[in-house]
Design an enzyme around this catalytic site. Structure first.
Site, PDB file in Angstrom:
ATOM      1  N   LYS A 133       0.859  -1.181   0.000  1.00  0.00           N
ATOM      2  CA  LYS A 133       0.000   0.000   0.000  1.00  0.00           C
ATOM      3  C   LYS A 133       0.896   1.232   0.000  1.00  0.00           C
ATOM      4  CE  LYS A 133      -3.541   2.403   2.704  1.00  0.00           C
ATOM      5  NZ  LYS A 133      -4.080   2.593   4.078  1.00  0.00           N
TER       6      LYS A 133
ATOM      7  N   HIS B 160      -6.152   2.041  14.515  1.00  0.00           N
ATOM      8  CA  HIS B 160      -6.519   0.692  14.098  1.00  0.00           C
ATOM      9  C   HIS B 160      -5.345  -0.250  14.374  1.00  0.00           C
ATOM     10  CE1 HIS B 160      -4.080   2.120  10.763  1.00  0.00           C
ATOM     11  NE2 HIS B 160      -3.935   0.879  10.365  1.00  0.00           N
TER      12      HIS B 160
ATOM     13  N   ASP C   8      -3.553  -3.676  12.356  1.00  0.00           N
ATOM     14  CA  ASP C   8      -3.545  -4.232  11.000  1.00  0.00           C
ATOM     15  C   ASP C   8      -4.100  -5.650  11.015  1.00  0.00           C
ATOM     16  OD1 ASP C   8      -2.383  -1.903  10.125  1.00  0.00           O
ATOM     17  OD2 ASP C   8      -0.343  -2.728  10.008  1.00  0.00           O
TER      18      ASP C   8
ATOM     19  N   HIS D  82      -2.342   1.861  16.187  1.00  0.00           N
ATOM     20  CA  HIS D  82      -1.610   3.005  15.652  1.00  0.00           C
ATOM     21  C   HIS D  82      -2.507   3.873  14.788  1.00  0.00           C
ATOM     22  CE1 HIS D  82      -1.354  -0.262  12.711  1.00  0.00           C
ATOM     23  NE2 HIS D  82      -1.133   0.636  11.768  1.00  0.00           N
TER      24      HIS D  82
END
Length: 335
Positions: free
Chosen positions: A202, A221, A223, A277
């Site tokens: 990404k 969030h 991962d 994070h």
């Protein structure tokens, strides 16, 4: 095929000291209010080339248990390869909108692959100050070159080169993390998909923002990957939630930032922690980052390893197919 035109952040006017209301986060999330300003501990930085294997295993295991994140130096990816990856990504996001949309995510796609500017599915319908490009870079059968930019011309070659070097780093991280749990070195990688683990690149593009105190690039969030390996540019913005504080990650040139993701937390039955994070943005500079998410194949069933389950330690997570976990996570459904 034509894709719906989307108004991206990069096309917004930055000459006013204001941003659209849909970008303003609630006060409990605004960086100016919530970022820790005191003397904070630094994310562990670890020399991945340390010949003392026992020491290396201990440092990575401790960081993964206490932080869920660490940085690695001397990882084996040449600085020139990283610079070329960053240069090609930067050139892509500086292209005219029409050219970026050549590899746009189709509106009806169930996949996240492609160029887009609407990452967050927020229940308050707040938007995040970021454009992005997603596509798989390994293994070859999973790659869809429809979403790999042909412009700039160097993009595909430098991305393939980066993926080649990335594989050795991935193997070393999985081996070290396994050993840190008292397992044989191959166990975690095999449990996460082995040679079928998918590398999802990404590129995040956070343009200058007139009010960085009010918005976020990406909201808080963890991962959904097993591991995330991230290269940032020199503009700070990654923040980690540690000891009830949002702490900013220190930039280390050419270092890789390693996130423990949800799947490693699940496999270890919570011994390793997925890091919470978020990303802030800057007023006068563009921030970019290049995370690679190491994801199990969709049909792979992931759950706590039996080595970590007994009468005193019941499973803390459900066992399910990775694709079902992903669906629940992206749609904010209970796991």
């Amino acid at each position: 095929m034509e894709f719906d035109r989307v108004q991206t952040i990069a096309s917004l006017s930055f000459d006013k000291e204001a941003i659209p209301l849909e970008f303003i986060r609630p006060e409990k999330e605004q960086p100016a209010i919530t970022t820790f300003r005191g003397l904070a501990p630094e994310i562990p930085a670890i020399d991945l080339s340390d010949p003392d294997q026992e020491k290396l295993v201990g440092l990575i295991a401790d960081a993964s248990k206490e932080w869920g994140i660490f940085q690695v130096i001397n990882h084996g990816i040449p600085s020139g390869v990283i610079a070329e990856l960053q240069g090609a990504g930067k050139k892509f996001f500086e292209l005219p909108q029409e050219e970026k949309e050549v590899c746009a995510r189709p509106p009806d796609s169930k996949s996240i692959e492609g160029y887009d500017s609407k990452l967050q599915k927020d229940p308050q319908e707040k938007k995040s100050w970021v454009d992005h490009l997603f596509h798989r870079i390994w293994p070859p059968p999973s790659i869809n070159y429809q979403f790999w930019p042909e412009n700039p011309p160097s993009y595909r070659e430098v991305t393939k080169e980066y993926a080649k070097y990335m594989r050795d780093v991935v193997d070393k991280l999985f081996t070290t993390l396994s050993l840190g749990l008292g397992l044989e070195g191959h166990v975690l990688k095999e449990a996460a998909g082995g040679e079928q683990i998918e590398y999802m690149l990404k590129i995040n593009y956070y343009p200058p923002c007139p009010r960085p105190d009010l918005t976020l690039g990406v909201v808080a969030h963890t991962d959904l990957s097993a591991i995330t390996i991230l290269v940032p540019n020199e503009v700070p913005g990654l923040q980690i939630f540690k000891d009830d504080h949002w702490i900013e990650a220190k930039y280390i040139p050419d270092a890789l930032i390693i996130h423990i993701g949800d799947q490693i937390e699940i496999l270890s039955n919570g011994k390793y922690k997925a890091v919470l994070h978020r990303t802030t943005v800057a007023k006068n500079r563009t921030r970019m980052s290049w995370p690679v998410f190491l994801e199990p194949p969709g049909e792979l069933v992931v759950g706590p390893l039996p080595q970590f389950i007994n009468k005193d330690n019941p499973p803390k997570f459900k066992t399910k197919k990775f694709k079902d976990y992903t669906y629940c996570k992206l749609n904010k459904l209970p796991q």
